[in-house]
Scaffold this active site. Structure first.
Site, mmCIF file in Angstrom:
data_model
loop_
_atom_site.group_PDB
_atom_site.id
_atom_site.type_symbol
_atom_site.label_atom_id
_atom_site.label_comp_id
_atom_site.label_asym_id
_atom_site.label_seq_id
_atom_site.Cartn_x
_atom_site.Cartn_y
_atom_site.Cartn_z
ATOM 1 N N HIS A 217 35.407 42.103 57.237
ATOM 2 C CA HIS A 217 34.797 40.594 58.106
ATOM 3 C C HIS A 217 35.879 39.747 57.856
ATOM 4 C CE1 HIS A 217 33.492 43.031 53.973
ATOM 5 N NE2 HIS A 217 32.073 43.237 54.736
ATOM 6 N N SER A 439 28.718 34.000 38.248
ATOM 7 C CA SER A 439 28.495 33.921 36.348
ATOM 8 C C SER A 439 26.565 33.833 37.183
ATOM 9 C CB SER A 439 28.221 32.574 36.375
ATOM 10 O OG SER A 439 28.102 31.548 37.016
HETATM 11 P P1 ADP Z 1 31.488 31.241 41.200
HETATM 12 O O1 ADP Z 1 33.209 32.120 40.079
HETATM 13 O O2 ADP Z 1 31.090 32.915 41.810
HETATM 14 O O3 ADP Z 1 31.789 29.829 41.783
HETATM 15 P P2 ADP Z 1 30.821 30.025 38.640
HETATM 16 O O4 ADP Z 1 31.261 28.680 39.567
HETATM 17 O O5 ADP Z 1 29.120 30.338 38.788
HETATM 18 O O6 ADP Z 1 30.744 31.483 40.115
HETATM 19 O O7 ADP Z 1 30.984 30.562 37.348
HETATM 20 C C1 ADP Z 1 32.296 31.053 37.144
HETATM 21 C C2 ADP Z 1 32.474 30.972 35.805
HETATM 22 O O8 ADP Z 1 31.883 32.279 35.676
HETATM 23 C C3 ADP Z 1 33.685 30.967 34.854
HETATM 24 O O9 ADP Z 1 34.463 29.994 34.327
HETATM 25 C C4 ADP Z 1 33.698 32.267 34.243
HETATM 26 O O10 ADP Z 1 33.406 32.004 32.686
HETATM 27 C C5 ADP Z 1 32.872 32.942 34.755
HETATM 28 N N1 ADP Z 1 33.501 34.375 35.562
HETATM 29 C C6 ADP Z 1 34.420 34.678 36.752
HETATM 30 N N2 ADP Z 1 34.358 35.800 35.979
HETATM 31 C C7 ADP Z 1 33.840 36.933 35.538
HETATM 32 C C8 ADP Z 1 34.036 38.016 35.096
HETATM 33 N N3 ADP Z 1 34.624 38.898 36.150
HETATM 34 N N4 ADP Z 1 34.080 38.842 33.338
HETATM 35 C C9 ADP Z 1 32.864 37.284 33.084
HETATM 36 N N5 ADP Z 1 32.402 36.114 33.520
HETATM 37 C C10 ADP Z 1 33.796 35.619 34.865
#
Ligand code: ADP
Ligand code: MG
Length: 593
Positions: A217, A439
Site C-alpha cells: 500500500h 476505538s
Molecule cells: P484512532 O486512534 O483510530 O484515531 P480514536 O481516535 O477514535 O481512534 O480513538 C482513540 C482511542 O482509542 C485512544 O484514546 C485509546 O483509548 C483507544 N485505543 C487505541 N488503541 C487501543 C488499543 N489497542 N486498545 C484499547 N484502546 C485503544
C-alpha cells in the site's frame, strides 16, 4: 492510473460484482465478499481469507476447491468490516470449523478478530493465522510484527490443500502456521499506485530510483537505490532473503516472482530466470515455482520475491491440485453447484421468535444506547480536542458516527421485534462498521460481546449483568491487546470491571455496583493524564500527551457514568415490565437486586 468506473466510491463493490459475473462456476456473492459456488464436503475446514480490495487475485480470485472457501472483501486498501468477515465465514462454513488467514495489518486484525470472537461465541470454532512474510517490515527478532505481502499465497495454498485433504482444524492451523514461519518475501517499487478517483498517486518513487522494501500500500521502504539492472536486482532480492532464512530451512524452496500491477510478464520472466540461476548456485532446488501477478497493488509498478522453505508435508500440500478463478494447479474432479441460503434468514427468524417480554427487553437495551448517544453528542467536541493533542483529533466524530449508526441499527432491530442479544449485536456491528478508527472497532466488538453474553431471553438476573460487563471488557482487551498503563481506554475499563465485580460480589444491587464502577472509571480516566501512551496513534507523540487524559478512557468514563445514572433512574421508576436489561439487572431473584 485506475480509469474505468462510474463512481469511484462504488469501485470495489462493482468490480467484485463483475468478477462474480465472470466466474459464476467458482464463486457466489454474499454480503461482505464471495464464497465458493460449488459443493463443499460436509465437515471440511473452511479457509476464509480476505483484506482490502485492489490486490487481485488476492483475495477473491483464490476462492475454489483446494484453496479458500470464502473471501471477505473490504473497500479499496481497507479492511473488511467485522460483520462482513462474520457473514462470509458463516456462509463458507461447512461444519468443520473456520480458519481465518490474512496479512498482518492493524485494521484487519481488529475486524477479523472481532468476527472470530463472534463465530466462536455462536459455536462455529474459528482460528486465525496471520501472514507475516515481509522481511522489510520488522527485524527477525520481531517476526510477528511483520506485515503480509505475497506470502499470503503460500500460506493460503497449504492451508487450503490441507482442508481439501480432509484434515481437521488443528492440523490445518498447524500447517498454516508452519508455512508462514517458513515463508519470506521482499518487494521493490519503481512507481506508486493511484486509488480510483484520486488525482495523485498514494506515493511516488523518484525518477530513475527503486525503493526497496515497499509494502503493498506504499508503506515506507527500507532504502532507495538507483535503478538496478535485472541481474543486480535478482542478486539483491536473493541475498536479502537468504540472509533471513528460517532455522531448519532445508534445500528445497518454492520461489514466487510476483508482479505488483504494471510490470510486464516478460520482465517478470526475465527476472525469474536470473533468480532461479542464483538459487540453484546457492545449492537450492526450486520446486513448482510461480511467476506472475498473485498479490497486486492496483497500478503499482513493482514486484516481489517470495521463498517458501519446504519440508516433506509442506511440499505435498503446495503441490496438491487447486482450482480457482486465478490459481489453477493439477486436476480436481468437477464439483456440483450448491444452493446458498439467503443471507439474513437467521436474523429474521430469530427476531420473529422473540416473545413479547424478550422484545420489550430489546427495546430497553436500545434505550440504553440512546443515552450513550446523548452523552457522546454532548462531549463530541471536547473528545475531538483531546484526541488532537497527541492523536489525530477524530475521537469525537468517530464516536459520534459509531453511536449514531448503533442507535439506528438498534431501533431497526427493535422495530422488527428483536430481543436483547439481537439488538446489541446489530448495534455493535453498525458501530464498528461506521465509526472508522480503532476505538470504533473496539466499541463495536464490546457491544457485540455484551449482546452475545446476554443472549435473547425473557428475563435477566444480576449475574447476567456481571457476565455482560466481563464480556464487554474482555472483547476490548483481547482484540486491542492493550494493558493497564498503556494509556488507552483499558486504563478506565479494568478499574470499571473490577469495581463492578467487587461491589456486586459483596451483595450490592446492580444499580449501586454500576455507580461504584463508573466512579472508579472516572477516577482512572483522570489518572491517565500522568501516563505516556504506549499503544495506538498517540504513541509517536507521547510527550505531548503527558498532562492530558486519554480520549478513549475519558469517553468510556463519561458513558459509564451516564449508563449508571440511567439504570438508577429506571430502577427508581417502577414500570410494568420492570426487569432491567442491557445493563442487566434482575427480577429480585438474587440477594443483589
Ligand atoms: P484512532 O486512534 O483510530 O484515531 P480514536 O481516535 O477514535 O481512534 O480513538 C482513540 C482511542 O482509542 C485512544 O484514546 C485509546 O483509548 C483507544 N485505543 C487505541 N488503541 C487501543 C488499543 N489497542 N486498545 C484499547 N484502546 C485503544
Ligand atoms: Mg483518533
Amino acid at each position: 492510473m485506475t480509469q474505468i468506473f462510474d463512481n469511484p466510491a462504488d469501485f470495489a463493490d462493482e468490480a467484485l460484482d463483475g468478477f462474480v459475473a465472470a466466474n459464476r462456476g467458482y464463486v457466489a456473492r454474499v454480503d461482505g465478499g464471495v464464497v465458493r459456488s460449488t459443493e463443499v464436503p460436509a465437515g471440511q475446514v473452511a479457509l476464509v481469507i480476505g483484506g482490502g480490495s485492489g490486490h487481485y487475485p488476492a483475495f477473491a480470485g483464490l476462492v475454489g476447491p483446494g484453496l479458500a472457501a470464502g473471501s471477505a472483501c473490504g473497500n479499496m486498501f481497507a479492511s473488511p468490516a467485522a460483520g462482513q468477515v462474520y457473514r462470509v465465514a458463516r456462509a463458507a462454513s461447512a461444519g468443520g470449523g473456520v480458519l481465518l488467514s490474512y496479512g498482518n495489518y492493524a485494521g484487519d486484525v481488529l475486524h477479523f478478530g472481532q468476527a472470530q470472537l463472534r463465530l466462536n461465541a455462536e459455536g462455529i470454532e474459528t482460528r486465525t493465522v496471520l501472514v507475516t512474510d515481509d522481511i522489510a517490515s520488522a527485524p527477525p527478532e520481531q517476526i510477528e510484527k511483520r506485515r503480509g505481502i505475497a506470502g499470503d499465497l503460500t500460506v493460503f495454498k497449504v492451508a487450503g490443500a490441507a482442508a481439501e485433504a480432509g484434515l481437521g482444524l488443528d492440523e490445518v492451523e498447524r500447517l498454516a502456521i508452519k508455512t508462514n514461519h517458513r515463508t519470506r518475501s521482499l518487494g521493490v517499487a519503481f512507481g506508486g499506485c493511484t486509488l480510483p478517483g484520486a488525482d495523485a498517486p498514494l506515493f511516488t518513487v523518484p525518477e530513475g530510483q527503486m525503493s526497496l522494501g515497499l509494502g503493498i500500500h506504499g508503506e515506507p521502504g527500507i532504502s532507495e537505490h538507483p535503478m538496478p539492472t535485472a541481474s543486480e536486482l535478482a542478486g539483491l532480492l536473493v541475498s536479502r532473503l537468504l540472509a533471513d532464512k528460517p532455522e531448519d530451512a532445508g534445500t528445497r524452496v518454492v520461489a514466487i516472482v510476483n508482479g505488483l500491477g504494471t510490470v510486464k510478464y516478460d520482465e517478470l520472466f526475465l527476472l525469474f530466470g536470473k533468480i532461479e540461476t542464483l538459487l540453484t548456485a546457492a545449492g537450492l532446488t526450486v520446486v513448482e515455482p510461480e511467476c506472475g501477478e498473485l498479490v497486486t497493488s492496483l497500478d503499482m509498478s513493482g514486484l516481489s520475491l517470495t521463498l517458501l522453505w519446504l519440508d516433506g508435508e509442506l511440499e505435498q500440500y503446495w503441490a496438491a491440485p487447486a482450482d480457482t478463478p486465478a490459481f489453477r494447479k493439477g486436476n480436481l474432479a468437477p464439483r456440483a453447484r450448491r444452493e446458498l441460503a439467503a443471507a439474513d434468514e437467521t436474523a429474521a427468524e430469530e427476531a420473529e421468535h422473540a416473545t413479547t417480554a424478550a422484545a420489550d427487553l430489546g427495546r430497553q437495551a436500545a434505550a440504553v444506547l440512546t443515552r450513550v448517544r446523548d452523552v457522546v453528542v454532548e462531549h463530541e467536541e471536547e473528545l475531538g480536542n483531546l484526541d488532537a493533542i497527541a492523536g489525530d483529533g477524530d475521537h469525537g466524530i468517530g464516536m459520534r458516527r459509531g453511536v449514531d449508526a448503533a442507535v439506528a441499527a438498534a431501533e431497526q432491530a427493535v422495530a422488527a421485534g428483536a430481543s436483547v442479544g439481537r439488538v446489541l449485536t446489530a448495534a455493535g456491528e453498525a458501530w464498528s462498521e461506521r465509526a472508522g478508527g480503532t476505538s470504533g472497532a473496539l466499541w463495536g466488538s464490546a457491544v457485540i460481546a455484551a449482546g452475545l453474553a446476554l443472549g435473547n431471553r425473557d428475563s435477566y438476573s444480576g449475574g447476567d449483568a456481571a457476565a455482560a460487563v466481563t464480556a464487554f471488557v474482555g472483547a476490548i482487551t483481547e482484540l486491542g491487546k492493550a494493558e493497564l498503563g498503556d494509556k488507552t481506554m483499558v486504563d478506565a475499563l479494568l478499574p470499571f470491571r473490577d469495581a463492578f465485580l467487587t461491589a456486586f460480589g459483596a451483595g450490592m444491587p446492580v444499580a449501586a455496583s454500576l455507580a461504584a464502577a463508573a466512579e472508579a472509571a472516572t477516577a482512572a480516566a483522570d489518572g491517565t493524564s500522568g501516563l505516556r501512551p504506549l499503544k495506538g496513534r498517540a504513541r509517536p507523540l507521547a510527550e505531548k500527551s503527558l498532562g492530558h487524559p486519554d480520549p478513549g478512557a475519558v469517553s468510556f468514563a463519561l458513558i459509564s457514568e451516564r449508563i449508571a445514572r440511567h439504570h438508577a433512574s429506571v430502577r427508581a421508576t417502577p414500570e410494568p415490565a420492570a426487569s432491567d436489561t442491557a445493563s442487566g439487572a434482575g427480577n429480585g431473584v438474587r440477594k443483589n437486586d
